[in-house]
Design an enzyme around this catalytic site. Structure first.
Site, PDB file in Angstrom:
ATOM      1  N   PRO C 336       0.811  -1.220   0.000  1.00 35.33           N
ATOM      2  CA  PRO C 336       0.000   0.000   0.000  1.00 35.33           C
ATOM      3  C   PRO C 336       0.843   1.267   0.000  1.00 35.33           C
ATOM      4  CG  PRO C 336      -0.769  -1.515   1.684  1.00 35.33           C
ATOM      5  CD  PRO C 336       0.488  -2.096   1.123  1.00 35.33           C
ATOM      6  N   ARG C 337       0.149   2.348  -0.337  1.00 37.69           N
ATOM      7  CA  ARG C 337       0.838   3.623  -0.516  1.00 37.69           C
ATOM      8  C   ARG C 337       1.694   4.027   0.680  1.00 37.69           C
ATOM      9  NH1 ARG C 337      -4.110   7.149  -3.284  1.00 37.69           N
ATOM     10  NH2 ARG C 337      -4.104   5.977  -5.221  1.00 37.69           N
TER      11      ARG C 337
END
Ligand SMILES: Cc1cc2nc3c(=O)[nH]c(=O)nc-3n(C[C@H](O)[C@H](O)[C@H](O)COP(=O)(O)OP(=O)(O)OC[C@H]3O[C@@H](n4cnc5c(N)ncnc54)[C@H](O)[C@@H]3O)c2cc1C
Ligand code: HEM
Ligand code: SF4
Ligand code: FES
EC number: 1.3.5.1
Lengths: 227, 246, 670
Positions: C336-337
């Protein structure tokens, strides 16, 4: 529909329609002129027919005049409107970066053509009108000239090199005018999508071959007559 | 690099404007054009002068806010970019750069390089929509298949960012590329058919009312358009308007 | 005041339907007598304004740009989620709900998220009906892509310009209502205060940015849809004008500000190139599907690259550190970011950054080009293809997928990403925090609503890709129009709200005083000087990784900076004209307060969750050693702050979060 021709696009379409008409006329005119290179007689025949046929004289000729007048008047109107739409001019504008000189200067190429058309009228059309409508001479013959007079007159006109030069300049400008005008007229009519390249090629061919043809014919008669 | 800038300064819409010369120094070639303008403005503020007003927002080429006429071209010398995406590496040390607002009678100057482009909005009010309520009571999105080709073409037309470079660059200040793009987007989609005739009539009428010029097909707009909107959209609009007469 | 989220009773999946069946409605004839102000014309504000006007309310819409079409929603690239299950891959309302709650690290309100998932499908129908040209497949049906590490393909897109197309759709709906006279559009206007009468929001004070005139506008309800506050960092992927002013001003008038510390720092942005940098540009997340992220293994190589003695392509495979693949073998480059961002920061802090600022890592497409090239060679039956042939084939595949992004990169950086790896670095991108709202999207002030990125509602501590667009349009098209009606039903007899009341006088005076101060203050530093300083504090101390000491310092430093600002800021020009510096000054003044509350909130939340990483709260051993550790026991609440003068004095109100339909789990990407 009348609203349509008041709209910007309507005007564009009207401009294109008049231009189409002129281009067709030009083609026709060219075809006849071309005959003069091959045979004075046939040229004379056709010219006489054109000059005396009532349909051509009373229907086509006024339409043509209207077409020309409409075209340049509309051209002027649009030019003025468009200048106004810009308002303040740029201090620096690099038009060459995104468009051709001819496309930006249709009004000037047009003006040269207009000047030529006037000359052309003085040369051919006024004498014709004078002969036919004022003097009432519909015979197509002239004293001292064998057969019809048209071919003879044509050759006479091209003796003067200054006139030939003017003629050439005008047709160069016509070529320029058409180099942009031909495809432009199709675009105005909404016809370019998908066929752009073909149209551009036809346009180029038309705008170079036809004016060049006129020029060659003029030169041909000029040099032929001197002999 | 060091540059001379010739910039149009105009206090407000009523004032008379003029070109004013400025100098900026130590400009990095990696700066964006607007960052170079930031440097100039910082310099002006520190010197107690009024900074140059210019429109900008996203600074990534999508909002359509930035609008400068740089060295005689809308959005400057690079292709396919907006002013905010133009980088200083397009210029050389010692260059003189002329910066003017987008010019058109329909885009009056508000201040310095800021112009009023609300004429574009009013053209959209006249018909730049499909009359469907936002109630959510619409049919399923996949109920009407749309050919990929038509959808892609509609998308290409729809990418117009409404920057006005087409008008600025056009010698006639014609807005036909902008309007043509919108008309085309809807004309290419089945959803747009019902109102097609009214839409094109009304939008063109409003365009004329706003005082935009008449297209003479120079093609400059297509070249300068940062989004590569094609001239075909103008041809399509012409067709649509002709169709709408019958 | 205790926070009441007003979530309807009943099973999760029936809440919204039941709610709609039981709210008060306003008779169409009465709607004509009711005015609503909408501040903001992005996806949230634009869709709300159009829908409210369609329903019959008189809408006044405001934006600071020259056209509503330019709101920053226009910049969204990737796509919009919707639980349509067109791909038949098992998607459902529940799954979208689940993914959103989980993605938000269990810090969002279940009922809101479920409703969001429920209306998501409708958004797509609506947009297609409006003529939004979503991508389609050869059969003519809508195409989807997968996005942000979820297991289904539910993202609808329009090339790389989804936000633009959706916003133009909302703008077209607005245009229709503007033409009908139901929306009055005030562009180039900035809201500078809200006006409360008898505890209810009844109007705003706005500045006409062209003439400088201060205007009063009244209405029966006020909707704030002014976007996120990422520009508190100075550098972000937001637009230059994106601001917190509208949100902050209502906060000061009684609206609680929730979870300001939840910020999303996006891993793939184009790095800063120098001090003059004014904003950062996002490179779509989708690039991580094919790009491999690395830095050199050896310090000598790092230095050689920085000094231009070596090129990245000179380094052999084992001289490279594919750190995401090394640390997270299961997810690799697709973590994820927030995880990807922190990992990049970790490497750069350790000195391995590959550009002159030391803040860049490589995103390399060489292996993707080779892989696709070989694949194509097989498909096209080319035997023993040359390396060049493989490269050409692979390049064309990569070009088809990411061509526009590569071109954008090349325009900015002047390097060809097909030949040399891209340089990327994380940048502030989205703010999950925002004005606290209840289930009705109403703030803690009656009649004052907040929608879109400006509110805190649906994304918890971290937002999934392609969900912000969904939320904005859900709020504006499908939620607010119902909930606001329930409130306005009580206002049908109120009549027009006059603007010549003491409340308006007072609000206008405070705005004018502020402006006069700026214009007359003979300071010495430009507004940007302060904004940049604030940004640096925020980035260094409230950025991707936060700790107690840093946050305390940040609070003190921001306070000091703010005091200096109010003494020494210099604003040229006049009040009664277009004055961009004055606009900036008013915005930065608010950022200087918000920043401090941000740090305070981050300090309060001593857990790592979503985009908020506290160095004190990490797993201490086991496989997850060093990774973020959430603390559900103590922090499963929304922190809603009440304004009390100084940001440091803000009072915390907790909305406890209950998870009835979802089991809480720690995230793991190993
Ligand atoms: C580069 C980028 C890419 C993104 N990509 C995606 C994506 O692929 N998918 C996704 O789901 N999300 C994406 N997002 C997030 C998403 O775009 C935003 O969260 C969302 O669009 C916000 O919409 P909004 O309506 O709340 O606010 P905005 O669109 O920011 O609109 C704010 C509005 O408020 C107005 N305004 C602000 N302050 C004032 C004031 N004081 N007075 C008057 N008017 C004011 C502005 O003029 C504007 O009209 C992206 C964001 C960015 C920055
Ligand atoms: C009489 C003098 C003429 C003048 C003043 C004139 C002027 C103009 C102008 C200003 C335009 C620009 C408008 C536009 O591009 O849309 C134009 C277009 C054009 N002209 Fe002429 N013109 C003249 C004669 C001619 C002639 C004799 C021809 C052809 C035989 C011609 C063919 C065209 C064509 C094809 C166009 C393009 C039409 C379009 O864009 O739709 N013109 N003319
Ligand atoms: S057509 Fe191109 S140049 Fe014209 S407004 Fe749209 S994006 Fe700008
Ligand atoms: S600032 Fe948005 S396009 Fe240039």
């Amino acid at each position: 529909m009348s609203g349509f021709f008041k709209s910007s696009i309507g005007r564009k379409v009207a401009m294109a329609l008049s231009a189409f008409f002129l281009m067709i006329f030009l083609l026709q005119h060219f075809a006849i002129n071309l005959l003069s290179v091959f045979s004075g007689d046939i040229f004379n025949e056709v010219s006489h027919f054109m000059g005396t046929n009532w349909l051509i004289q009373f229907v086509m000729q006024p339409v043509l005049i209207f077409g020309v007048v409409f075209h340049f008047i509309m051209g002027f109107i649009l030019e003025i409107k468009n200048k106004k739409a810009k308002g303040v001019a740029y201090a620096k504008n690099n038009g060459a970066a995104n468009s051709t000189w001819v496309s930006r200067n249709m009004i000037y190429s047009g003006l040269v053509i207009l000047a030529f058309i006037l000359l052309h009228f003085i040369d051919f059309w006024f004498p014709e009108i004078n002969t036919k409508y004022i003097q009432g001479d519909w015979s197509g013959v002239h004293e001292g000239v064998e057969g019809y007079r048209y071919f003879h007159e044509l050759q006479e006109k091209f003796v003067n090199p200054a006139r030939v030069a003017a003629y050439i300049v005008a047709f160069v400008f016509l070529a320029l005018h058409l180099l942009h005008g031909f495809t432009s007229a199709f675009q105005s009519m909404g016809a370019t999508a998908g066929r752009k390249k073909t149209l551009q090629n036809i346009g180029k061919a038309y705008s170079i071959i036809i004016p060049a043809g006129f020029i060659i014919i003029a030169l041909y008669h000029h040099f032929n007559h001197i002999h | 690099m060091n540059l001379t800038l010739k910039i149009w300064r105009q206090k407000d819409s009523n004032a008379k404007g003029q070109m004013v010369d400025y100098k900026v120094t130590d400009i990095s070639e990696h700066m964006s054009f607007l960052e170079m303008m930031d440097v100039l403005n910082e310099q002006l503020i520190n010197a107690g002068e009024e900074p140059v007003a210019f429109d900008h927002d996203c600074r990534e080429g999508i909002c359509g806010m930035c609008s400068m006429y740089i060295n005689g071209e809308a959005h400057g010398p690079d292709r396919g970019v907006t002013t905010c995406q133009l980088h200083m590496r397009m210029f050389k040390d010692g260059d003189t750069i002329t910066i003017e607002p987008f010019r058109a009678a329909a885009f009056p100057v508000i201040k310095d390089l800021v112009v009023d482009r609300t004429a574009f909005d009013r053209i959209q009010h006249a018909g730049g929509y499909i009359s469907v309520n936002t109630s959510g009571n619409t049919q399923d999105a996949n109920a009407i298949p749309i050919s990929k080709h038509a959808a892609d073409e509609a998308m290409d037309a729809a990418t117009c960012i409404g920057c006005g470079a087409c008008v600025a660059t056009c010698k006639n200040s014609s807005a036909m590329l902008f309007v043509g793009a919108k008309v085309s987007q809807y004309a290419l989609l089945p959803q747009g058919q019902v109102e097609a005739a009214d839409r094109v009539r009304n939008m063109v009428a409003q365009m004329d009312l706003e005082g935009f010029g008449n297209c003479t097909n120079t093609g400059a707009c297509e070249i300068e358009c940062p989004k590569g909107i094609s001239l075909d959209n103008i041809a399509r609009m012409n067709r649509e308007l002709m169709k709408a007469q019958f | 005041m205790a926070l009441d989220s007003k979530v309807p009773k009943g099973p999760l999946k029936d809440k919204w339907t039941d709610y709609k069946n039981h709210i008060n409605l306003v008779n169409p004839a009465n709607k004509r007598h009711i005015d609503v102000i909408v501040v903001g014309t992005g996806l949230a504000g634009g869709s709300a304004a159009a829908t409210l006007a369609e329903l019959g309310y008189n809408v006044k819409a405001f934006c600071y740009q020259d056209s509503p079409r330019r709101a920053h929603s226009i910049a969204a690239q990737g796509g919009i989620n919707a639980a349509k299950n067109y791909q038949g891959d098992g998607d459902s309302t529940y799954r979208l709900f689940y993914d959103t709650v989980k993605g938000g690290d269990y810090r969002s309100r279940e009922a809101n998220v479920y409703r969001l998932a429920e209306v998501s499908a409708n958004i797509i129908d609506q947009c297609v009906a409006q003529g939004v040209p979503f991508a389609r497949d050869y059969g003519g049906l809508l195409d989807n892509r997968s996005f942000g590490g979820v297991l289904v393909s539910r993202t609808f897109y329009a090339k790389g310009q989804t936000g633009q197309q959706l916003l133009l759709g909302a703008y077209s709906a607005m245009n229709r209502q503007i033409a009908r006279g139901k929306i009055t559009m005030y562009n180039r206007h900035e809201m500078l205060d809200v006006v409360k009468i008898d505890g209810k929001a009844r109007g705003i004070i706005a500045r006409n940015l062209v003439t400088g005139e201060i205007e009063r506008h009244s209405a029966h309800a006020v909707v704030i849809a002014s976007g996120g506050y990422g520009n508190v960092y100075f550098l972000s992927t937001n637009a230059m004008g994106s601001n917190a002013t509208a949100a902050w001003k209502i906060h000061k008038k009684g609206a609680y500000f929730a979870n300001p510390c939840y910020t999303q720092i996006h891993p793939t942005c184009i790095p800063r190139s120098g001090d003059y940098q004014s904003k950062l540009t996002l490179m779509s997340e989708s690039l991580r599907n094919d790009g491999r992220i690395w830095v050199p293994k050896n310090m000598e190589d790092v230095l050689a690259i920085r000094e231009g003695r070596k090129k990245p392509t000179d380094l052999s495979e084992d001289e490279r550190d594919y750190y995401l693949e090394r640390r997270y073998p299961a997810f690799g480059n697709l973590v994820p970011r927030d995880v990807a961002s922190r990992a990049a920061k970790e490497r750069c802090d350790a000195g391995y950054g590959v550009n002159s600022t030391g803040e860049a890592v490589y995103l390399d497409f060489a292996s993707a080009i080779e892989r696709y090239g070989k694949e194509q060679a097989k498909i096209q039956n080319i035997e023993n293809p040359s390396a060049q042939k493989i490269y050409d084939l692979g390049k064309s595949v990569v070009e088809a997928k990411y061509g526009n992004l590569f071109q954008m990169y090349e325009k900015i950086v002047d390097e060809d990403p097909y030949k040399t790896p891209m340089m990327i670095y994380p940048a502030t991108h989205y703010t999950m925090g925002g004005i606290w709202v209840d289930y009705n999207l109403m703030t803690t002030v009656d009649g004052l609503y907040c929608i879109g990125e400006a509110n805190f509602s649906d994304h918890g501590a971290n937002r999934l890709g392609a969900s912000a667009l969904m939320q904005g349009l859900a709020d504006g098209y499908f939620v607010l129009p119902y909930t606001i009606g329930d409130y306005l039903a009580n206002d049908i007899r109120t009549g027009k709200i006059p603007t010549d009341t003491p409340e308006f006088d007072e609000a206008e005076k405070s705005v004018k005083d502020m402006i006069d101060f700026f214009i007359n203050n003979k300071g010495q530093h430009s507004v940007d000087y302060y904004h940049k300083k604030l940004g640096k504090i925020m980035w260094d101390k409230c950025g991707m990784s936060r700790n107690e000491q840093g946050l305390k310092e940040a609070m003190a430093e921001i306070k000091a900076l703010r005091e200096d600002f109010w003494k020494n800021v210099k604003v040229p020009g006049n009040a009664n004209e277009m004055n961009p510096e004055l606009e900036k000054a008013a915005r930065v003044a608010d950022f200087l307060e918000l920043g401090e509350l941000f740090a305070k909130d981050a300090l309060n939340r001593n857990e790592s969750c979503g985009g908020h990483f506290r160095e004190e709260s990490v797993e201490l051993d086991g496989e997850q050693k060093g990774e973020a550790k959430r603390n559900d026991k103590e922090y499963a609440y929304v922190a809603a702050w009440e304004y009390k003068g100084e940001p440091a004095d803000a009072v915390l109100h907790k909305e406890e979060l209950e998870f009835k339909d979802i089991e809480l789990k720690q995230r793991s990407y190993k």
